[in-house]
Design a protein around this motif. Structure first.
Motif, PDB file in Angstrom:
ATOM      1  N   ASN A  23      35.509  29.318  36.561  1.00 41.65           N
ATOM      2  CA  ASN A  23      34.770  28.250  37.185  1.00 41.65           C
ATOM      3  C   ASN A  23      33.628  28.854  37.996  1.00 41.65           C
ATOM      4  O   ASN A  23      33.780  29.864  38.661  1.00 41.65           O
ATOM      5  N   VAL A  24      32.460  28.212  37.915  1.00 40.82           N
ATOM      6  CA  VAL A  24      31.282  28.755  38.591  1.00 40.82           C
ATOM      7  C   VAL A  24      31.534  28.951  40.071  1.00 40.82           C
ATOM      8  O   VAL A  24      31.158  29.953  40.663  1.00 40.82           O
ATOM      9  N   ALA A  25      32.202  27.969  40.687  1.00 36.72           N
ATOM     10  CA  ALA A  25      32.485  28.098  42.112  1.00 36.72           C
ATOM     11  C   ALA A  25      33.336  29.320  42.381  1.00 36.72           C
ATOM     12  O   ALA A  25      33.120  30.054  43.332  1.00 36.72           O
ATOM     13  N   ALA A  26      34.342  29.590  41.513  1.00 36.49           N
ATOM     14  CA  ALA A  26      35.215  30.737  41.724  1.00 36.49           C
ATOM     15  C   ALA A  26      34.443  32.037  41.619  1.00 36.49           C
ATOM     16  O   ALA A  26      34.691  32.987  42.342  1.00 36.49           O
ATOM     17  N   ILE A  27      33.485  32.093  40.706  1.00 38.31           N
ATOM     18  CA  ILE A  27      32.671  33.297  40.572  1.00 38.31           C
ATOM     19  C   ILE A  27      31.859  33.527  41.839  1.00 38.31           C
ATOM     20  O   ILE A  27      31.800  34.613  42.374  1.00 38.31           O
ATOM     21  N   HIS A  28      31.266  32.476  42.358  1.00 39.61           N
ATOM     22  CA  HIS A  28      30.362  32.656  43.489  1.00 39.61           C
ATOM     23  C   HIS A  28      31.073  32.918  44.808  1.00 39.61           C
ATOM     24  O   HIS A  28      30.520  33.569  45.671  1.00 39.61           O
ATOM     25  N   ILE A  29      32.297  32.429  44.951  1.00 38.66           N
ATOM     26  CA  ILE A  29      32.974  32.642  46.234  1.00 38.66           C
ATOM     27  C   ILE A  29      33.656  33.998  46.291  1.00 38.66           C
ATOM     28  O   ILE A  29      34.118  34.403  47.343  1.00 38.66           O
ATOM     29  N   SER A  30      33.745  34.686  45.137  1.00 42.07           N
ATOM     30  CA  SER A  30      34.527  35.925  45.125  1.00 42.07           C
ATOM     31  C   SER A  30      33.650  37.163  45.308  1.00 42.07           C
ATOM     32  O   SER A  30      34.020  38.242  44.913  1.00 42.07           O
ATOM     33  N   GLY A  31      32.488  36.992  45.910  1.00 39.45           N
ATOM     34  CA  GLY A  31      31.570  38.115  46.033  1.00 39.45           C
ATOM     35  C   GLY A  31      32.104  39.287  46.833  1.00 39.45           C
ATOM     36  O   GLY A  31      31.706  40.410  46.619  1.00 39.45           O
ATOM     37  N   LYS A  32      33.016  39.024  47.787  1.00 41.68           N
ATOM     38  CA  LYS A  32      33.499  40.096  48.644  1.00 41.68           C
ATOM     39  C   LYS A  32      34.664  40.877  48.035  1.00 41.68           C
ATOM     40  O   LYS A  32      35.194  41.780  48.662  1.00 41.68           O
ATOM     41  N   LEU A  33      35.073  40.523  46.832  1.00 39.30           N
ATOM     42  CA  LEU A  33      36.155  41.265  46.197  1.00 39.30           C
ATOM     43  C   LEU A  33      35.707  42.666  45.819  1.00 39.30           C
ATOM     44  O   LEU A  33      34.572  42.875  45.412  1.00 39.30           O
ATOM     45  N   THR A  34      36.619  43.631  45.938  1.00 37.42           N
ATOM     46  CA  THR A  34      36.325  44.977  45.458  1.00 37.42           C
ATOM     47  C   THR A  34      36.381  44.981  43.930  1.00 37.42           C
ATOM     48  O   THR A  34      36.783  43.993  43.306  1.00 37.42           O
ATOM     49  N   LEU A  35      36.014  46.106  43.350  1.00 37.43           N
ATOM     50  CA  LEU A  35      36.002  46.204  41.890  1.00 37.43           C
ATOM     51  C   LEU A  35      37.387  45.925  41.303  1.00 37.43           C
ATOM     52  O   LEU A  35      37.531  45.098  40.399  1.00 37.43           O
ATOM     53  N   LEU A  36      38.416  46.612  41.812  1.00 33.41           N
ATOM     54  CA  LEU A  36      39.755  46.436  41.260  1.00 33.41           C
ATOM     55  C   LEU A  36      40.267  45.015  41.488  1.00 33.41           C
ATOM     56  O   LEU A  36      40.887  44.417  40.608  1.00 33.41           O
ATOM     57  N   GLN A  37      39.989  44.460  42.667  1.00 34.52           N
ATOM     58  CA  GLN A  37      40.424  43.097  42.952  1.00 34.52           C
ATOM     59  C   GLN A  37      39.747  42.097  42.026  1.00 34.52           C
ATOM     60  O   GLN A  37      40.373  41.155  41.534  1.00 34.52           O
ATOM     61  N   ARG A  38      38.464  42.285  41.748  1.00 33.10           N
ATOM     62  CA  ARG A  38      37.732  41.382  40.860  1.00 33.10           C
ATOM     63  C   ARG A  38      38.280  41.478  39.432  1.00 33.10           C
ATOM     64  O   ARG A  38      38.461  40.469  38.747  1.00 33.10           O
ATOM     65  N   LYS A  39      38.545  42.704  38.952  1.00 36.09           N
ATOM     66  CA  LYS A  39      39.111  42.870  37.615  1.00 36.09           C
ATOM     67  C   LYS A  39      40.501  42.228  37.542  1.00 36.09           C
ATOM     68  O   LYS A  39      40.836  41.539  36.568  1.00 36.09           O
ATOM     69  N   LEU A  40      41.319  42.466  38.561  1.00 41.12           N
ATOM     70  CA  LEU A  40      42.644  41.864  38.587  1.00 41.12           C
ATOM     71  C   LEU A  40      42.561  40.340  38.566  1.00 41.12           C
ATOM     72  O   LEU A  40      43.316  39.673  37.858  1.00 41.12           O
ATOM     73  N   SER A  41      41.644  39.798  39.343  1.00 42.72           N
ATOM     74  CA  SER A  41      41.489  38.349  39.402  1.00 42.72           C
ATOM     75  C   SER A  41      41.195  37.774  38.022  1.00 42.72           C
ATOM     76  O   SER A  41      41.775  36.757  37.622  1.00 42.72           O
ATOM     77  N   ASN A  42      40.306  38.425  37.255  1.00 37.72           N
ATOM     78  CA  ASN A  42      39.965  37.946  35.918  1.00 37.72           C
ATOM     79  C   ASN A  42      41.141  38.043  34.954  1.00 37.72           C
ATOM     80  O   ASN A  42      41.414  37.124  34.180  1.00 37.72           O
ATOM     81  N   VAL A  43      41.842  39.173  34.966  1.00 42.79           N
ATOM     82  CA  VAL A  43      42.950  39.359  34.030  1.00 42.79           C
ATOM     83  C   VAL A  43      44.106  38.410  34.361  1.00 42.79           C
ATOM     84  O   VAL A  43      44.716  37.826  33.462  1.00 42.79           O
ATOM     85  N   LEU A  44      44.415  38.239  35.642  1.00 44.57           N
ATOM     86  CA  LEU A  44      45.482  37.324  36.027  1.00 44.57           C
ATOM     87  C   LEU A  44      45.152  35.892  35.612  1.00 44.57           C
ATOM     88  O   LEU A  44      46.027  35.143  35.155  1.00 44.57           O
ATOM     89  N   LEU A  45      43.881  35.504  35.770  1.00 46.98           N
ATOM     90  CA  LEU A  45      43.487  34.159  35.363  1.00 46.98           C
ATOM     91  C   LEU A  45      43.579  33.992  33.851  1.00 46.98           C
ATOM     92  O   LEU A  45      44.027  32.962  33.350  1.00 46.98           O
ATOM     93  N   LEU A  46      43.153  35.004  33.105  1.00 47.18           N
ATOM     94  CA  LEU A  46      43.252  34.952  31.650  1.00 47.18           C
ATOM     95  C   LEU A  46      44.709  34.782  31.216  1.00 47.18           C
ATOM     96  O   LEU A  46      45.030  33.962  30.353  1.00 47.18           O
ATOM     97  N   ASN A  47      45.587  35.544  31.833  1.00 48.33           N
ATOM     98  CA  ASN A  47      47.009  35.493  31.487  1.00 48.33           C
ATOM     99  C   ASN A  47      47.620  34.129  31.783  1.00 48.33           C
ATOM    100  O   ASN A  47      48.473  33.637  31.043  1.00 48.33           O
ATOM    101  N   ALA A  48      47.161  33.486  32.863  1.00 43.60           N
ATOM    102  CA  ALA A  48      47.784  32.244  33.318  1.00 43.60           C
ATOM    103  C   ALA A  48      47.118  30.990  32.775  1.00 43.60           C
ATOM    104  O   ALA A  48      47.672  29.894  32.902  1.00 43.60           O
ATOM    105  N   TYR A  49      45.958  31.112  32.155  1.00 44.22           N
ATOM    106  CA  TYR A  49      45.094  29.949  31.938  1.00 44.22           C
ATOM    107  C   TYR A  49      45.779  28.807  31.187  1.00 44.22           C
ATOM    108  O   TYR A  49      45.664  27.644  31.549  1.00 44.22           O
TER     109      TYR A  49
END
Length: 431
Positions: A23-49
């Motif tokens: 979701n566009v909002a989710a992309i824009h609010i997650s700017g402060k995530l570190t690299l590993l946290q951002r990658k984890l966030s994407n993979v966890l969402l893919l797994n759960a979608y």
């Protein structure tokens, strides 16, 4: 961080799709995530979608999770730390609901996460799950490509640019908005454009262009003598095939692959050379370079030998034996695949050209309709259209560019087709 093997045979269900809707909002609010946290966030969402709104929690094998992120699967301490950070990071959204009512909310990115017996279990709050599962506009984030990134700012820039690949430009962002997207809006150091450009923009652009399926080019404009806005021109990366190479043929098990790695050649480049030229050809070039004695850069010399097809003088006139039937079949299949890919790319390009031509024609109709309205009607039209936009970025782009906003072109055309349907009737009109 060392690159890890990507054993796709271990993936099942949603994880085999490679792309995750964000979701566009989710992309824009997650700017402060570190690299590993951002990658984890994407993979966890893919797994759960697929079960995001129906299941109370979701599970994934911890080693598979580490593999998809491109992280050392034995370092559970860092994985725990990153999961903890996701649970402690607050997501905030501010958008219109389906009835046109303003909705503001906050939620932790993960409501809980735990590791037990090699399994990661996690959950989203119901409100955030609903937002993530029903994006009106979304970007497709390739989780294979994201593994190539080594900086959080590079991956953040990729995510925020990729959604505009079809329009060719992000549109102009104020520097305040750009700092927010990169997660550096709270730093006084980056209030100076010189620092922002040197430490954030240039390195992030270089990483996107090197490691992803798009090429981006920053442009700035000034207010007085100071830079006030930035945008990124976007085009597809012609070397995308490089990122589609997998290990289905056991390339990493070949002796020639191990020899290349021993010469300092990266994993990705070694697999690319073997896939493109075949193991015998690459081994021939390895032997050639080995026979040249001491050279300043063996890896550089090897690259030149492969590209220039260097041969020993005694072998130049020798007839080249025909490849065996199996090799011929593989080469024919490779040529067919390349031809099919080229044809598909050409068809996609023609479709994009036609789409842009239709869009431009419809926007000309919109411009004509707007010109006939009186000032009061025009102001009311703008307010009504703005009330239908969910994203702050979309609203900001419309305020700057009006009815010619490329980012909102689809929504603009749909709005005026609803207002004046007869104006769009005739050849080339959308159904």
């Amino acid at each position: 961080m060392a690159e890890q093997g990507f054993d796709t045979d271990r993936l099942t269900g949603a994880l085999t799709r490679e792309t995750v809707k964000k979701n566009v909002a989710a992309i824009h609010i997650s700017g402060k995530l570190t690299l590993l946290q951002r990658k984890l966030s994407n993979v966890l969402l893919l797994n759960a979608y697929d079960t995001l709104t129906s299941a109370r929690s979701h599970t994934i094998d911890a080693r598979t999770l580490a593999m998809m992120v491109g992280y050392n699967s034995n370092d559970m301490d860092s994985l725990r730390s990153s999961l903890r950070a996701l649970a402690e990071t607050v997501a905030e959204w501010d958008m219109l609901d389906e009835q046109g009512h303003q909705e503001w909310g906050v939620s932790a990115l993960l409501s809980f996460a735990k590791l037990k017996n090699g399994i990661c279990e996690y959950a989203y709050s119901p409100a955030l799950a609903q937002k993530l599962h029903d994006p009106k506009i979304y970007a497709l984030i390739n989780v294979k490509i994201q593994r190539n990134f080594t900086s959080g700012h590079g991956l953040a820039l990729y995510e925020n640019c990729y959604r505009f690949v079809r329009t060719g430009s992000t549109g102009w962002w104020t520097l305040d908005m750009f700092r927010k997207l990169m997660g550096v809006d709270g730093s006084t150091y980056y209030e100076t454009f010189k620092h922002l450009n040197a430490k954030i923009i240039k390195p992030a652009v270089a990483e996107v262009n090197k490691n992803s399926d798009i090429i981006i080019e920053p442009q700035t404009r000034k207010k007085g003598r100071a830079v006030s806005e930035i945008r990124f021109l976007i085009r597809e990366n012609p070397q995308m095939a490089m990122f589609q190479i997998d290990d289905s043929d056991g390339v990493r098990n070949l002796a020639v692959y191990r020899s290349l790695r021993g010469q300092g050649i990266s994993d990705r480049l070694a697999r690319q050379w073997i896939t493109e030229h075949g193991p015998d050809y690459v081994q021939q070039k390895l032997d050639y370079v080995a026979g040249q004695g001491e050279v300043k850069s063996r890896a550089g010399y090897l690259r030149a030998a492969i590209k220039g097809d260097f041969l020993d003088p005694g072998t130049r006139s020798a007839p080249k034996p025909p490849p065996d039937p199996e090799t011929q079949a593989r080469m024919a299949a490779d040529r067919a695949a390349r031809d099919a890919a080229a044809a598909a790319e050409a068809a996609a390009f023609e479709a994009r050209v036609a789409e842009r031509r239709d869009r431009a024609r419809h926007l000309d109709v919109v411009e004509s309709l707007v010109s006939r309205r009186n000032p009061t009607q025009r102001d009311a039209d703008k307010r009504l259209f703005l009330s239908r936009l969910d994203s702050d970025l979309d609203r900001e782009h419309f305020r700057q560019h009006g009815w010619r906003s490329a980012l909102n072109a689809g929504a603009i055309i749909a709005f005026w087709q609803e207002m004046e349907p007869e104006a769009f009737e005739g050849p080339g009109a959308e159904a």
